[in-house]
Design an enzyme around this catalytic site. Structure first.
Site, PDB file in Angstrom:
ATOM      1  N   SER A  19       0.932  -1.362   0.042  1.00 12.86           N
ATOM      2  CA  SER A  19      -0.126  -0.087   0.107  1.00 12.86           C
ATOM      3  C   SER A  19       0.822   1.189  -0.056  1.00 12.86           C
ATOM      4  O   SER A  19       2.014   1.109   0.219  1.00 12.86           O
ATOM      5  CB  SER A  19      -1.010   0.003   1.178  1.00 12.86           C
ATOM      6  OG  SER A  19      -1.556   0.949   1.511  1.00 12.86           O
ATOM      7  N   TYR A  71      -2.656  -1.056  10.106  1.00 11.48           N
ATOM      8  CA  TYR A  71      -2.496  -1.720   8.616  1.00 11.48           C
ATOM      9  C   TYR A  71      -1.223  -1.064   8.082  1.00 11.48           C
ATOM     10  O   TYR A  71      -0.608  -1.615   7.320  1.00 11.48           O
ATOM     11  CB  TYR A  71      -3.766  -0.774   7.953  1.00 11.48           C
ATOM     12  CG  TYR A  71      -3.813  -1.065   6.554  1.00 11.48           C
ATOM     13  CD1 TYR A  71      -4.195  -2.030   5.926  1.00 11.48           C
ATOM     14  CD2 TYR A  71      -3.212   0.325   5.690  1.00 11.48           C
ATOM     15  CE1 TYR A  71      -4.386  -2.158   4.432  1.00 11.48           C
ATOM     16  CE2 TYR A  71      -3.341   0.175   4.316  1.00 11.48           C
ATOM     17  CZ  TYR A  71      -4.112  -1.117   3.632  1.00 11.48           C
ATOM     18  OH  TYR A  71      -3.886  -1.069   2.322  1.00 11.48           O
TER      19      TYR A  71
END
Length: 267
Positions: free
Chosen positions: A154, A167
């Protein structure tokens, strides 16, 4: 057969919808046969609904409509033994494996003082340990003849994206793991790369993150702003990067952090 990856057999996790389905369709368009894996149930620590068995079946239907083979397995990537068994079965059915795309992932939102231990465990177990389990399940089928591991990280795996710390930590972990594997596996012709999307229009959108940025920490909102004038990318933009990294066009590309991020990581 024709296509940029004609005849390749590729494993994709989180394949039932969103980016996973997009990757599957894009690879099938270029000639790949696919092993499609997804959990097909929701998790209590994740506020948005996850995929269903019907979603996974629909992905498979779309692949077969393109004239390619699709093998589906409902598996939790946190279960290493079940995942390896599913991959082994899929490989036996397709006759081999050439690449794996570790796409399964989850996202929670919260400030440092509201994020729970259960959320940490779920996010790290799915995003980091699940990615490792995917690599470990695929590698026995790749080390004899080479291949590609594509691990979806990401933009949060490059910058310090706040309000979803588990995350961000897990996606940074995917990078470190992938670079270590890239070094270890280069000698046997297995390439390992990570892909770093900006926000993408999928179901992976906890409403509480938007609320936090609007009501509690608007000062942090600029961190999420892309340099290019878009709010989000489309899933196919990420899938095109995956396609390149699976293909022989990237035969000497390994250890790469492939950003498809509209410039969010340079802000």
């Amino acid at each position: 057969m024709s296509g940029r990856i004609a005849g390749k057999r590729v494993l994709i996790t989180g394949a039932a919808r969103g980016m996973g389905r997009s990757h599957a369709i894009r690879l099938a368009q270029e000639g790949a046969d696919l092993i499609l894996v997804d959990i097909c149930e929701s998790l209590p620590e994740v506020e948005y609904p996850l995929s269903s068995a019907d979603d996974l079946a629909e992905t498979a239907r779309l692949i077969t409509e393109l004239g390619r083979r699709a093998v589906t397995h409902i598996v939790d990537v946190r279960d290493a033994e079940a995942l390896s068994a599913a991959v082994d079965a899929g490989v036996a059915e397709l006759g081999g494996l050439d690449a794996a795309v570790a796409n399964a992932g989850v996202l929670t939102a919260g400030t440092w003082d509201t994020t729970t231990t259960a959320q940490w465990r779920t996010v790290v177990d799915v995003n980091l340990i699940g990615t490792w389990n995917t690599c470990a399940a695929a590698l026995p089928h790749l080390v004899e003849h080479g291949g590609a591991l594509v691990n979806i990280s990401s933009a949060a795996g490059i910058k310090g994206s706040p309000l979803h710390t588990p995350y961000t930590a897990s996606k940074h972990g995917v990078v470190g793991m992938s670079k270590a594997l890239a070094n270890e596996l280069a000698a046997v012709g297995v390439r390992v790369n990570t892909v770093h999307p900006t926000g993408v229009e999928t179901g992976m959108q906890p409403a509480s993150l938007h609320t936090l940025l609007v009501e509690k920490r608007p000062d942090l909102a600029p961190i999420f702003q892309n340099a290019m004038p878009i709010v989000m990318a489309e899933a196919v933009d990420i899938s095109n990067a995956v396609l390149f990294l699976v293909s022989d066009e990237s035969r000497y590309v390994t250890g790469l952090e492939f950003k498809v991020d509209a410039g969010v990581t340079i802000r």
